[in-house]
Design an enzyme around this catalytic site. Structure first.
Site, mmCIF file in Angstrom:
data_model
loop_
_atom_site.group_PDB
_atom_site.id
_atom_site.type_symbol
_atom_site.label_atom_id
_atom_site.label_comp_id
_atom_site.label_asym_id
_atom_site.label_seq_id
_atom_site.Cartn_x
_atom_site.Cartn_y
_atom_site.Cartn_z
ATOM 1 C CG LEU A 69 28.939 19.701 -41.569
ATOM 2 C CD1 LEU A 69 29.724 20.160 -42.565
ATOM 3 C CD2 LEU A 69 27.448 20.830 -41.968
ATOM 4 N N PRO A 70 26.913 16.338 -40.378
ATOM 5 C CG PRO A 70 24.488 16.109 -41.029
ATOM 6 C CD PRO A 70 25.707 16.429 -40.825
ATOM 7 C CB THR A 103 31.455 12.011 -34.388
ATOM 8 O OG1 THR A 103 31.697 12.744 -33.470
ATOM 9 C CG2 THR A 103 32.458 10.649 -34.207
ATOM 10 C CE LYS A 178 31.623 11.883 -30.292
ATOM 11 N NZ LYS A 178 31.018 11.678 -29.450
ATOM 12 C CE LYS A 253 28.548 10.375 -36.940
ATOM 13 N NZ LYS A 253 29.005 11.447 -36.894
HETATM 14 P P1 NAD Z 1 21.999 17.144 -37.386
HETATM 15 O O1 NAD Z 1 21.711 15.776 -37.798
HETATM 16 O O2 NAD Z 1 21.274 17.164 -36.315
HETATM 17 O O3 NAD Z 1 22.047 18.623 -37.356
HETATM 18 C C1 NAD Z 1 23.239 18.488 -38.670
HETATM 19 C C2 NAD Z 1 23.101 19.816 -39.382
HETATM 20 O O4 NAD Z 1 24.242 19.823 -40.998
HETATM 21 C C3 NAD Z 1 21.788 20.160 -40.061
HETATM 22 O O5 NAD Z 1 21.409 21.179 -39.615
HETATM 23 C C4 NAD Z 1 21.961 19.453 -41.185
HETATM 24 O O6 NAD Z 1 20.432 20.776 -42.396
HETATM 25 C C5 NAD Z 1 22.655 20.355 -41.253
HETATM 26 N N1 NAD Z 1 24.266 19.534 -42.565
HETATM 27 C C6 NAD Z 1 23.810 18.726 -43.996
HETATM 28 N N2 NAD Z 1 24.677 18.993 -44.414
HETATM 29 C C7 NAD Z 1 25.427 20.607 -44.827
HETATM 30 C C8 NAD Z 1 25.874 21.068 -45.924
HETATM 31 N N3 NAD Z 1 26.515 20.493 -46.550
HETATM 32 N N4 NAD Z 1 25.918 22.300 -45.463
HETATM 33 C C9 NAD Z 1 25.674 22.741 -44.481
HETATM 34 N N5 NAD Z 1 24.624 22.227 -43.314
HETATM 35 C C10 NAD Z 1 24.093 21.566 -43.428
HETATM 36 O O7 NAD Z 1 23.382 16.266 -36.063
HETATM 37 P P2 NAD Z 1 23.727 16.387 -34.791
HETATM 38 O O8 NAD Z 1 23.353 15.400 -33.900
HETATM 39 O O9 NAD Z 1 24.303 17.930 -34.493
HETATM 40 O O10 NAD Z 1 25.279 16.123 -34.587
HETATM 41 C C11 NAD Z 1 26.047 16.711 -35.813
HETATM 42 C C12 NAD Z 1 28.017 15.778 -35.398
HETATM 43 O O11 NAD Z 1 28.047 15.888 -34.262
HETATM 44 C C13 NAD Z 1 27.461 14.537 -35.950
HETATM 45 O O12 NAD Z 1 28.892 14.196 -36.515
HETATM 46 C C14 NAD Z 1 27.661 13.383 -34.681
HETATM 47 O O13 NAD Z 1 28.001 12.571 -34.799
HETATM 48 C C15 NAD Z 1 27.972 14.339 -33.899
HETATM 49 N N6 NAD Z 1 28.265 14.845 -31.824
HETATM 50 C C16 NAD Z 1 25.924 14.883 -32.193
HETATM 51 C C17 NAD Z 1 26.062 14.373 -30.428
HETATM 52 C C18 NAD Z 1 24.149 15.071 -30.562
HETATM 53 O O14 NAD Z 1 24.468 14.747 -28.787
HETATM 54 N N7 NAD Z 1 23.621 14.833 -31.013
HETATM 55 C C19 NAD Z 1 27.002 14.188 -29.828
HETATM 56 C C20 NAD Z 1 28.199 14.748 -30.021
HETATM 57 C C21 NAD Z 1 28.692 14.592 -31.472
#
Ligand code: NAD
Length: 308
Positions: A69-70, A103, A178, A253
């Site tokens: 999740l975000p 994260t 992280k 964030k």
């Molecule tokens: P994203 O925004 O693409 O995906 C998050 C998903 O969570 C979305 O599909 C959203 O609809 C869903 N969501 C939000 N609130 C929700 C809820 N209450 N119930 C159910 N679903 C819900 O984000 P991402 O890029 O996939 O990143 C996710 C996490 O991983 C973050 O914490 C980010 O910091 C971390 N991260 C991302 C990357 C990257 O390259 N994108 C790399 C490492 C770590």
């Protein structure tokens, strides 16, 4: 799908969660999914996952739940429930496993872990590194905060989605590792963007300069696999109008999390602070916020940003 394989509930099917859940399906796990975005759920169901409904409905009867999740706000809401609504911890059986790969602040991870332990549920924070390409290729690195016995239990699951699995320490330690890593990544990205911008403004070709620096003492991960200059490298967000990567909003964030960690550790981190300020400025424009974090190059060279 093998009927004797564990049932995994996967919550959060965004840029990272969707390809991670697909890799669990490929390994034969039974996967139920939930996301507030119905399209993201449909895409996974088309690949063999079960439609789970709400997060706590998806988690019912699961052997393990994985969340991607975000930020901490959503993680706490999903695990603990919001006012009057059930959380995942209310429906998981004692002995089940909960793994949060988002994260978030280490304190938030420890808070959820403490609630899980009260119910006999094992909890691990397991944030990842490797980006969307690593998620798709199942080559992610996981940094795990968990008791040793729980770490052993999460290993097979994480190995289905990644290559390196590190045990950073007890609950919250994965998040601390992280946050340190991503503070460094923010510094590397802004520093690399600055050097490329200076060379380009001084008449150099971005790809030539990048190649020189990558093989010289300025070489780093950004130059090797995530060049921010459009056209300097294939298969990176900069080659795709900065779409579908790690959003600038999420990098901001993480740099805010680093600022909070610095404060609680009583250590000044001026380089991280400089990177945070740059992303604060860049992501203040909501359109920039949804672009990949390498688009911060636009702070120096606005012409690289997609036309609006
Ligand atoms: P994203 O925004 O693409 O995906 C998050 C998903 O969570 C979305 O599909 C959203 O609809 C869903 N969501 C939000 N609130 C929700 C809820 N209450 N119930 C159910 N679903 C819900 O984000 P991402 O890029 O996939 O990143 C996710 C996490 O991983 C973050 O914490 C980010 O910091 C971390 N991260 C991302 C990357 C990257 O390259 N994108 C790399 C490492 C770590």
């Amino acid at each position: 799908m093998k009927q004797n394989m564990p049932h995994i509930a996967f919550i959060g099917l965004g840029n990272m969660g969707a390809p991670m859940a697909v890799n669990l399906l490929k390994q034969g796990y039974r996967v139920s999914v939930a996301d507030v975005n119905a399209e993201a759920v449909s895409a996974l169901v088309a690949q063999g996952a079960y439609h789970g409904g709400t997060p706590h409905q998806a988690a019912e009867g699961a052997d393990a739940v994985i969340t991607m999740l975000p930020d901490g706000r959503q993680v706490k809401a999903v695990y603990l429930g919001t006012e009057g609504g059930k959380g995942i911890l209310d429906v998981l059986s004692a002995g089940a496993l909960a793994v949060d790969c988002s994260t978030i602040a280490a304190d938030d991870a420890r808070l959820v872990a403490a609630e899980a332990v009260k119910r006999g549920i094992a909890f691990a924070d397991a944030p990842v590194s490797g980006g969307t390409a690593g998620a798709a290729a199942a080559t992610l690195s996981f940094m795990v905060g968990a008791e040793t016995a729980d770490f052993e239990r999460v290993l097979p699951l994480l190995r289905a989605m990644g290559r390196n699995v590190f045990h950073a320490g007890g609950c919250g330690a994965g998040q601390t590792a992280k946050i340190c890593n991503n503070m460094l990544l923010g510094i590397l990205m802004t520093g690399t963007a600055e050097a490329i911008a200076l060379g380009v403004r001084s008449g150099l070709d971005a790809a030539v300069l990048s190649d020189i620096m990558a093989k010289s003492s300025g070489g780093n991960w950004v130059l090797n696999v995530y060049n921010p200059y459009p056209g300097a490298m294939e298969n990176v967000p900069a080659a795709n109008a900065y779409r579908n990567g790690f959003s600038s909003r999420l990098m901001l964030k993480d740099l805010r999390l680093a600022a909070g960690l610095s404060e609680s550790a009583g250590l000044e981190t001026p380089m991280g602070e400089q990177a945070r300020q740059m992303y604060e400025h860049f992501a203040a424009d909501p359109q920039n916020g949804s672009l990949d974090f390498s688009a911060v190059l636009g702070e120096y060279l606005p012409q690289v940003l997609p036309r609006r």
